[in-house]
Scaffold this motif. Structure first.
Motif, short mmCIF file in Angstrom:
data_model
loop_
_atom_site.label_atom_id
_atom_site.label_comp_id
_atom_site.label_asym_id
_atom_site.label_seq_id
_atom_site.Cartn_x
_atom_site.Cartn_y
_atom_site.Cartn_z
N ALA A 66 0.83 -1.21 0.00
CA ALA A 66 0.00 0.00 0.00
C ALA A 66 0.86 1.25 0.00
CB ALA A 66 -0.92 -0.01 1.21
N MET A 67 1.94 1.25 0.79
CA MET A 67 2.84 2.41 0.82
C MET A 67 3.54 2.60 -0.53
SD MET A 67 4.73 2.43 4.52
CE MET A 67 3.83 2.55 6.07
N ALA A 68 4.00 1.50 -1.11
CA ALA A 68 4.66 1.58 -2.42
C ALA A 68 3.70 2.08 -3.48
CB ALA A 68 5.23 0.21 -2.80
N LYS A 69 2.48 1.58 -3.45
CA LYS A 69 1.47 2.01 -4.42
C LYS A 69 1.21 3.51 -4.31
CE LYS A 69 -3.39 1.37 -5.72
NZ LYS A 69 -4.64 0.62 -5.44
N ASP A 70 1.05 3.98 -3.09
CA ASP A 70 0.80 5.40 -2.86
C ASP A 70 1.95 6.25 -3.41
OD1 ASP A 70 -0.64 7.66 -1.40
OD2 ASP A 70 1.33 7.74 -0.44
N ARG A 71 3.19 5.79 -3.19
CA ARG A 71 4.35 6.57 -3.65
C ARG A 71 4.48 6.54 -5.17
NH1 ARG A 71 7.10 9.50 -5.44
NH2 ARG A 71 9.22 10.22 -4.90
N MET A 72 4.24 5.38 -5.78
CA MET A 72 4.39 5.27 -7.23
C MET A 72 3.33 6.05 -7.99
SD MET A 72 5.61 1.33 -7.96
CE MET A 72 4.33 0.56 -6.98
N GLN A 73 2.25 6.42 -7.31
CA GLN A 73 1.19 7.17 -7.97
C GLN A 73 1.36 8.68 -7.84
OE1 GLN A 73 -2.28 5.35 -6.12
NE2 GLN A 73 -2.56 3.97 -7.85
N GLN A 74 2.44 9.11 -7.20
CA GLN A 74 2.70 10.54 -7.09
C GLN A 74 3.25 11.08 -8.41
OE1 GLN A 74 4.95 11.49 -3.54
NE2 GLN A 74 3.72 10.08 -2.28
N PRO A 75 3.00 12.37 -8.69
CA PRO A 75 3.32 12.96 -10.00
C PRO A 75 4.76 12.75 -10.47
CG PRO A 75 1.97 14.47 -8.73
CD PRO A 75 2.31 13.35 -7.81
N ASP A 76 5.74 12.81 -9.54
CA ASP A 76 7.13 12.71 -9.98
C ASP A 76 7.51 11.31 -10.45
OD1 ASP A 76 7.03 11.57 -7.43
OD2 ASP A 76 9.10 12.14 -6.97
N ALA A 77 6.62 10.33 -10.20
CA ALA A 77 6.91 8.96 -10.61
C ALA A 77 6.16 8.55 -11.89
CB ALA A 77 6.55 7.99 -9.48
N GLU A 78 5.49 9.52 -12.49
CA GLU A 78 4.71 9.20 -13.69
C GLU A 78 5.57 8.67 -14.83
OE1 GLU A 78 2.35 12.49 -14.89
OE2 GLU A 78 0.96 12.35 -13.19
N SER A 79 6.77 9.22 -14.99
CA SER A 79 7.62 8.82 -16.11
C SER A 79 8.61 7.72 -15.74
CB SER A 79 8.38 10.03 -16.66
OG SER A 79 9.22 10.58 -15.65
N GLY A 80 8.58 7.28 -14.48
CA GLY A 80 9.47 6.19 -14.08
C GLY A 80 9.84 6.26 -12.62
N PHE A 81 10.50 5.21 -12.14
CA PHE A 81 10.94 5.15 -10.75
C PHE A 81 11.95 4.02 -10.60
CE2 PHE A 81 6.77 3.00 -11.22
CZ PHE A 81 7.18 1.67 -11.07
N LEU A 82 12.67 4.06 -9.50
CA LEU A 82 13.59 2.99 -9.15
C LEU A 82 13.20 2.47 -7.77
CD1 LEU A 82 17.40 2.79 -9.69
CD2 LEU A 82 16.40 2.10 -7.52
N LEU A 83 12.79 1.22 -7.70
CA LEU A 83 12.36 0.61 -6.44
C LEU A 83 13.54 -0.06 -5.75
CD1 LEU A 83 8.99 -1.02 -7.58
CD2 LEU A 83 9.27 1.05 -6.20
#
Length: 220
Positions: A66-83
């Motif tokens: 749930a925490m990861a989902k919330d973070r990945m849905q934030q605007p700065d992660a729209e174009s990508g992310f590193l988990l």
């Protein structure tokens, strides 16, 4: 790009995650940082996490997801992310796949930082921390203090943390082998896992990772 970084304790995940995220201009999403941020802000997820942690329990997969989902849905992660630190087991990897599917996005690569077990033990068990509030870090082999047991910066006593002892490191490695390492095979079946040798200078490991990502991107 959307990347998962995997590797045993002592492989340099934190260092490489920060460097790679900077090079690729994507956010570095660390589960440890997520836990601390949610607890500090006293979010609903943070409150649930604190209850679990105060009871001495590991955080349930559902809460981590749930925490990861919330973070990945934030605007700065729209174009990508590193988990980094998630997924930690196959169940979490499957949950991540389902989550990404609902968002109609996919992972680009899973980087597996490979380092021999003996080196992991040497890296972690050799760390010494200054007891003063400065918390300067030294290493008996790689960056020893000028005077054994004494901090070069402030003269404070250097000590080995309990969780840096060889016995504790071996236990942490056992947990990694039984819980986290299986996700590498899970992602290999999807053609996503790429092994990166993690021995050598930090810059060289970063270069290997970036070249591997470039090859993965070119192959798609």
């Amino acid at each position: 790009m959307r990347i998962v970084l995997v590797g045993p304790p002592g492989a340099g995940k934190g260092t490489q995650a920060t460097r790679l995220a900077g090079k690729l201009s994507i956010p570095h999403i660390s589960t440890g940082d997520l836990f601390r941020a949610n607890i500090s802000r006293q979010t609903e997820l943070g409150k649930l996490a604190k209850v679990s942690m105060d009871a001495g329990n590991l955080l349930p997969d559902e809460l981590t997801i749930a925490m990861a989902k919330d973070r990945m849905q934030q605007p700065d992660a729209e174009s990508g992310f590193l988990l980094d630190g998630f997924p930690r087991n196959v169940s979490q990897a499957e949950a991540l796949d389902e989550l990404l599917k609902t968002e109609a996005i996919t992972l680009d690569a899973v980087l597996d930082l490979e380092v021999p077990e003996g080196e992991v033990i040497k890296r972690i068990a050799g760390r010494r921390i200054c007891r003063s509030g400065s918390a300067h870090v030294f290493h008996v082999s790689y960056s020893p203090p000028k005077k054994q047991g004494v901090c070069d910066v402030c003269g404070g006593e250097l000590y080995q943390r309990d969780d840096d002892s060889e016995e504790t490191v071996r236990k942490r490695l056992e947990v990694y082998h039984t819980q986290t390492e299986p996700i590498i095979e899970y992602y290999k079946t999807q053609g996503l896992a790429v092994t990166i040798p993690s021995l050598g200078p930090v810059d060289e490991v970063t270069r290997r990772a970036l070249e591997a990502l470039e090859r993965e991107d070119d192959g798609k």
